[in-house]
Design a protein around this motif. Structure first.
Motif, short mmCIF file in Angstrom:
data_model
loop_
_atom_site.label_atom_id
_atom_site.label_comp_id
_atom_site.label_asym_id
_atom_site.label_seq_id
_atom_site.Cartn_x
_atom_site.Cartn_y
_atom_site.Cartn_z
N GLU A 51 0.84 -1.19 0.00
CA GLU A 51 0.00 0.00 0.00
C GLU A 51 0.88 1.25 0.00
OE1 GLU A 51 -2.61 2.70 -0.22
OE2 GLU A 51 -3.43 0.67 -0.13
N SER A 52 0.68 2.14 -0.98
CA SER A 52 1.53 3.32 -1.11
C SER A 52 1.10 4.48 -0.21
CB SER A 52 1.56 3.79 -2.56
OG SER A 52 0.26 4.14 -2.99
N ASN A 53 -0.18 4.53 0.18
CA ASN A 53 -0.67 5.59 1.04
C ASN A 53 -0.35 5.23 2.49
OD1 ASN A 53 -2.62 6.86 2.90
ND2 ASN A 53 -3.47 7.77 1.05
N ALA A 54 0.50 6.03 3.13
CA ALA A 54 0.99 5.70 4.48
C ALA A 54 -0.15 5.60 5.50
CB ALA A 54 2.01 6.72 4.94
N MET A 55 -1.11 6.52 5.43
CA MET A 55 -2.20 6.49 6.41
C MET A 55 -3.06 5.23 6.21
SD MET A 55 -5.07 9.28 7.48
CE MET A 55 -3.86 10.34 8.23
N GLN A 56 -3.35 4.90 4.96
CA GLN A 56 -4.14 3.69 4.70
C GLN A 56 -3.36 2.44 5.10
OE1 GLN A 56 -7.17 3.31 4.17
NE2 GLN A 56 -7.39 1.22 3.45
N ARG A 57 -2.06 2.43 4.85
CA ARG A 57 -1.22 1.29 5.24
C ARG A 57 -1.26 1.11 6.76
NH1 ARG A 57 3.12 2.71 2.69
NH2 ARG A 57 3.96 3.90 4.44
N ASP A 58 -1.13 2.21 7.51
CA ASP A 58 -1.18 2.12 8.97
C ASP A 58 -2.56 1.69 9.44
OD1 ASP A 58 1.46 2.85 9.07
OD2 ASP A 58 1.09 4.91 9.73
N ARG A 59 -3.60 2.16 8.76
CA ARG A 59 -4.95 1.75 9.12
C ARG A 59 -5.13 0.25 8.92
NH1 ARG A 59 -9.82 3.37 10.18
NH2 ARG A 59 -11.61 2.30 9.28
N LEU A 60 -4.66 -0.25 7.78
CA LEU A 60 -4.77 -1.69 7.51
C LEU A 60 -3.94 -2.51 8.50
CD1 LEU A 60 -4.59 -1.54 3.62
CD2 LEU A 60 -6.61 -2.11 5.00
N ARG A 61 -2.75 -2.02 8.82
CA ARG A 61 -1.92 -2.72 9.82
C ARG A 61 -2.64 -2.74 11.16
NH1 ARG A 61 3.38 0.27 10.21
NH2 ARG A 61 3.89 -1.34 11.70
N SER A 62 -3.28 -1.62 11.50
CA SER A 62 -4.02 -1.54 12.77
C SER A 62 -5.17 -2.53 12.78
CB SER A 62 -4.54 -0.12 12.99
OG SER A 62 -3.48 0.79 13.11
N VAL A 63 -5.91 -2.60 11.68
CA VAL A 63 -7.03 -3.56 11.58
C VAL A 63 -6.52 -4.98 11.77
CG1 VAL A 63 -8.75 -4.57 10.02
CG2 VAL A 63 -8.48 -2.08 10.14
N LEU A 64 -5.43 -5.32 11.12
CA LEU A 64 -4.86 -6.66 11.24
C LEU A 64 -4.51 -6.97 12.70
CD1 LEU A 64 -3.80 -9.28 9.96
CD2 LEU A 64 -1.62 -8.10 9.60
N LEU A 65 -3.86 -6.03 13.37
CA LEU A 65 -3.49 -6.24 14.77
C LEU A 65 -4.71 -6.35 15.67
CD1 LEU A 65 -0.45 -3.81 14.88
CD2 LEU A 65 -0.37 -6.31 14.94
N VAL A 66 -5.74 -5.53 15.42
CA VAL A 66 -6.97 -5.60 16.19
C VAL A 66 -7.63 -6.97 16.01
CG1 VAL A 66 -9.33 -4.69 16.36
CG2 VAL A 66 -7.39 -3.11 16.27
N LEU A 67 -7.66 -7.43 14.76
CA LEU A 67 -8.25 -8.74 14.49
C LEU A 67 -7.48 -9.87 15.17
CD1 LEU A 67 -9.15 -8.36 10.72
CD2 LEU A 67 -10.72 -8.38 12.67
N GLN A 68 -6.19 -9.65 15.39
CA GLN A 68 -5.37 -10.64 16.09
C GLN A 68 -5.55 -10.56 17.60
OE1 GLN A 68 -1.44 -9.67 14.63
NE2 GLN A 68 -1.70 -10.90 12.79
N GLY A 69 -6.39 -9.61 18.05
CA GLY A 69 -6.69 -9.50 19.48
C GLY A 69 -5.75 -8.59 20.25
N ARG A 70 -4.95 -7.81 19.56
CA ARG A 70 -4.01 -6.91 20.24
C ARG A 70 -4.76 -5.76 20.90
NH1 ARG A 70 0.97 -7.95 17.60
NH2 ARG A 70 0.88 -10.15 17.09
N GLN A 71 -4.24 -5.29 22.02
CA GLN A 71 -4.81 -4.17 22.74
C GLN A 71 -4.41 -2.84 22.10
OE1 GLN A 71 -7.00 -4.49 25.35
NE2 GLN A 71 -6.91 -6.66 24.81
N THR A 72 -5.17 -1.79 22.39
CA THR A 72 -4.93 -0.47 21.79
C THR A 72 -3.50 0.00 21.97
OG1 THR A 72 -7.24 0.15 22.08
CG2 THR A 72 -5.67 1.94 21.77
#
Length: 84
Positions: free
Chosen positions: A22-43
């Motif tokens: 993903e070339s858009n940094a904000m979207q890339r961080d958002r997707l990474r955040s979603v992945l981590l949330v789905l893995q059960g990681r805390q905020t």
């Protein structure tokens, strides 16, 4: 509330390699955040891993709020508008 279904589906189909492309940094961080949330990681863990603010991660987890200054409609609300 979980992250938007379209992002969950995209992550499921493309995985970490797709996120890295993903070339858009904000979207890339958002997707990474979603992945981590789905893995059960805390905020806090997600904020440290992704390098974004607590507010950014909470918006990913819970959606936009009035404080963000944006409108956010959910499926049931959209369906009600369409039914009118």
């Amino acid at each position: 509330m979980r992250p938007p279904p379209e992002e969950v589906a995209w992550i499921s189909a493309n995985g970490s390699a797709g996120i890295a492309r993903e070339s858009n940094a904000m979207q890339r961080d958002r997707l990474r955040s979603v992945l981590l949330v789905l893995q059960g990681r805390q905020t806090l863990e997600v904020t440290v891993t992704v390098g974004r603010s607590r507010a950014f991660v909470q918006r990913v987890k819970f959606g936009a709020t009035l404080r963000d200054g944006v409108a956010s409609l959910r499926g049931r609300q959209i369906q009600g508008i369409l039914d009118r």
